[in-house]
Scaffold this motif. Structure first.
Motif, PDB file in Angstrom:
ATOM      1  N   ARG A 177      -5.290  -4.807   9.064  1.00 30.79           N
ATOM      2  CA  ARG A 177      -4.372  -4.055  10.011  1.00 30.79           C
ATOM      3  C   ARG A 177      -3.446  -3.568   9.088  1.00 30.79           C
ATOM      4  O   ARG A 177      -2.774  -3.354   8.374  1.00 30.79           O
ATOM      5  N   ILE A 178      -2.093  -1.748  10.077  1.00 30.54           N
ATOM      6  CA  ILE A 178      -1.655  -2.021   9.446  1.00 30.54           C
ATOM      7  C   ILE A 178      -0.315  -1.143   9.523  1.00 30.54           C
ATOM      8  O   ILE A 178       0.078  -1.252  11.240  1.00 30.54           O
ATOM      9  N   VAL A 179       0.571  -2.124   9.505  1.00 29.19           N
ATOM     10  CA  VAL A 179       2.068  -1.895   9.182  1.00 29.19           C
ATOM     11  C   VAL A 179       2.653  -0.572   8.438  1.00 29.19           C
ATOM     12  O   VAL A 179       2.932  -0.639   7.606  1.00 29.19           O
ATOM     13  N   PHE A 180       3.835  -0.368   9.150  1.00 26.83           N
ATOM     14  CA  PHE A 180       4.101   1.226   8.174  1.00 26.83           C
ATOM     15  C   PHE A 180       6.069   0.746   7.287  1.00 26.83           C
ATOM     16  O   PHE A 180       6.539  -0.809   8.548  1.00 26.83           O
ATOM     17  N   THR A 181       6.464   0.727   7.053  1.00 25.58           N
ATOM     18  CA  THR A 181       7.745   0.846   5.808  1.00 25.58           C
ATOM     19  C   THR A 181       7.708   2.484   6.309  1.00 25.58           C
ATOM     20  O   THR A 181       7.925   3.591   6.072  1.00 25.58           O
ATOM     21  N   ARG A 182       9.665   2.265   6.133  1.00 24.17           N
ATOM     22  CA  ARG A 182      10.458   3.072   5.770  1.00 24.17           C
ATOM     23  C   ARG A 182      10.991   3.598   5.362  1.00 24.17           C
ATOM     24  O   ARG A 182      11.510   5.034   4.886  1.00 24.17           O
TER      25      ARG A 182
ATOM     26  N   ALA B  26       1.295  -1.615  -0.218  1.00 26.88           N
ATOM     27  CA  ALA B  26       0.133   0.125  -0.212  1.00 26.88           C
ATOM     28  C   ALA B  26       0.765   1.098   0.195  1.00 26.88           C
ATOM     29  O   ALA B  26       0.860   2.548   0.682  1.00 26.88           O
ATOM     30  N   PHE B  27       1.612   1.199  -0.341  1.00 27.39           N
ATOM     31  CA  PHE B  27       3.067   2.094  -0.876  1.00 27.39           C
ATOM     32  C   PHE B  27       2.420   3.426  -1.237  1.00 27.39           C
ATOM     33  O   PHE B  27       3.213   4.160  -0.341  1.00 27.39           O
ATOM     34  N   TRP B  28       1.071   3.475  -1.898  1.00 27.32           N
ATOM     35  CA  TRP B  28       0.735   4.424  -2.944  1.00 27.32           C
ATOM     36  C   TRP B  28      -0.802   5.183  -1.742  1.00 27.32           C
ATOM     37  O   TRP B  28      -1.190   5.818  -2.379  1.00 27.32           O
ATOM     38  N   TRP B  29      -0.835   4.408  -0.481  1.00 32.10           N
ATOM     39  CA  TRP B  29      -2.222   4.224  -0.259  1.00 32.10           C
ATOM     40  C   TRP B  29      -3.036   6.087   0.150  1.00 32.10           C
ATOM     41  O   TRP B  29      -4.309   5.922  -0.123  1.00 32.10           O
ATOM     42  N   HIS B  30      -1.770   7.270   0.321  1.00 32.72           N
ATOM     43  CA  HIS B  30      -2.131   8.179   0.605  1.00 32.72           C
ATOM     44  C   HIS B  30      -1.994   9.408  -0.409  1.00 32.72           C
ATOM     45  O   HIS B  30      -1.983   9.525  -0.890  1.00 32.72           O
TER      46      HIS B  30
ATOM     47  N   ARG C 229       1.139   7.996   9.244  1.00 34.71           N
ATOM     48  CA  ARG C 229       0.572   7.432   9.836  1.00 34.71           C
ATOM     49  C   ARG C 229      -0.546   7.552   9.712  1.00 34.71           C
ATOM     50  O   ARG C 229      -2.071   6.766  10.759  1.00 34.71           O
ATOM     51  N   ASN C 230      -1.906   9.173  10.154  1.00 40.99           N
ATOM     52  CA  ASN C 230      -2.743   9.177   9.832  1.00 40.99           C
ATOM     53  C   ASN C 230      -4.072   8.951   9.346  1.00 40.99           C
ATOM     54  O   ASN C 230      -4.670   9.453   7.954  1.00 40.99           O
ATOM     55  N   LEU C 231      -4.292   7.382   8.892  1.00 35.08           N
ATOM     56  CA  LEU C 231      -5.609   6.528   8.070  1.00 35.08           C
ATOM     57  C   LEU C 231      -6.290   6.568   8.604  1.00 35.08           C
ATOM     58  O   LEU C 231      -6.962   6.138   9.998  1.00 35.08           O
ATOM     59  N   GLN C 232      -7.533   6.881   7.783  1.00 40.72           N
ATOM     60  CA  GLN C 232      -8.566   6.820   8.541  1.00 40.72           C
ATOM     61  C   GLN C 232      -9.626   5.908   6.841  1.00 40.72           C
ATOM     62  O   GLN C 232     -10.477   5.199   7.702  1.00 40.72           O
TER      63      GLN C 232
END
Length: 357
Positions: free
Chosen positions: A56-61, A7-11, A46-49
């Motif tokens: 479940r949300i996991v984060f990549t850097r 979901a790299f392009w999610w935002h 991080r502020n996803l709605q």
């Protein structure tokens, strides 16, 4: 089944690519509520709605996407004990991965892309050899990928659909519409060389149909767009005279209004992996004049006209055969659009969990 989605392009990202990424995930969530969905999203967002329920949300850097997909997705896959990873464009050799390749146009026609883009895209097809399953959007693009890289066969074509948000949008007149307009010709897409805006403009000018009351409206931006578009030398004069309007990005409500009231869509792209604007026009019942390339024959066989993308004269002739105004009809296609994305997700899921042929 637990599935980790790239979901790299999610935002934020290329509009068409972002739409495909998001809608596959939403469609999967609706069609297979028993599956556990894990989204790998950039930590800076991080502020996803607007995410699927119970995801479940996991984060990549890491950045860019290629590096994140190769290094971080397999780590997240092991950490979250997932059964399948679904990524876009770039896969990893370190995990079971289904990959959706949007297109390999940069390999067949590198002159449409900047050197930086070509270097960045180069690993895409090489990494795909590690994927358990390779998907793309159209039969035409699947054939291209298989022709360029036989080892990737079979490449599955999923088709695409329009954004449910666009399908459900309430039409709204854009503020940039000129006073006294009577009709207009619509172009939608990124402003780059491949989209061939030059032929679209030259053909429209040659038709003699452009005027302040019948302008050409161009929707799109140059962001994520590759080599710069070529434009006629007199483009400034056309804009100043009100014959051409560059609208930039517009809202879903404005885009739906533009499709619903246009004389027709003009789409002179030299090549596509899919081509969402003609599909969107078809969804809303908007006539379309499209370039005579294989993928357009596949996706919009009932287009008003197919024309040589190198011939402004052919486009001018096709435009002259179009009515100058068409009545806008109501379209309530939210359910159809959502169902289409659910079908796409189902195709990906079924092929991904089946043994590789």
């Amino acid at each position: 089944m637990r599935v980790l989605f790239d979901a790299f392009w999610w935002h934020r990202g290329p509009i068409a690519n972002r739409t495909v990424m998001r809608e596959i995930i939403f469609g999967w969530s609706r069609r297979f509520p028993e599956d556990e969905i894990v989204l790998a999203v950039r930590a800076r967002h991080r502020n996803l709605q607007d995410v699927p329920p119970d995801a479940r949300i996991v984060f990549t850097r890491l950045s860019p996407q290629a590096l994140s997909n190769v290094v971080e997705l397999p780590l997240q896959a092991r950490r979250n004990r997932v059964d399948l990873v679904v990524s876009h464009n770039y896969t990893s050799p370190f995990t079971r991965n289904a990959v959706f390749i949007h297109d390999l146009l940069f390999e067949e026609s590198p002159h449409w892309f900047t050197r930086k883009e070509r270097v960045y895209f180069w690993p895409m097809s090489r990494l795909a050899t590690y994927a358990s399953t390779v998907f793309t959007s159209s039969r035409t693009e699947a054939a291209r990928i298989e022709r360029l890289h036989p080892r990737l066969s079979p490449v599955r074509a999923t088709s695409l659909a329009i954004s449910p948000a666009l399908a459900a949008a309430t039409p709204r007149t854009p503020a940039m519409m000129p006073t006294g307009w009577e009709g207009y010709w619509l172009c939608v897409g990124r402003l780059n060389r491949r989209k061939n805006l030059d032929t679209a403009l030259r053909g429209a000018v040659a038709s003699g149909l452009l005027s302040p009351t019948h302008p050409m409206i161009i929707v799109g931006s140059a962001e994520y767009s590759g080599a710069n578009t070529e434009l006629p030398e007199n483009i400034r004069a056309l804009v100043d005279a009100g014959h051409v309007i560059f609208a930039g990005r517009v809202s879903d409500e404005e885009l739906r209004w533009l499709y619903s009231n246009a004389n027709c869509l003009i789409f002179m792209s030299r090549d596509e992996g899919y081509g969402l604007p003609p599909a969107e026009a078809r969804f809303f019942g908007t006539p379309a004049i499209v370039s005579d390339i294989p993928v357009m024959r596949e996706l919009v066989p009932d287009a008003h006209a197919f024309v040589d993308p190198d011939s402004p004269t052919a486009l001018a002739t096709a435009l002259a055969s179009m009515p100058q105004r068409r009545a806008a009809g109501p379209v309530d296609g939210l359910q159809d659009a959502e169902s289409a994305w659910e079908d796409i997700a189902s195709r990906i899921r079924s092929a991904s969990i089946a043994p590789r042929e």
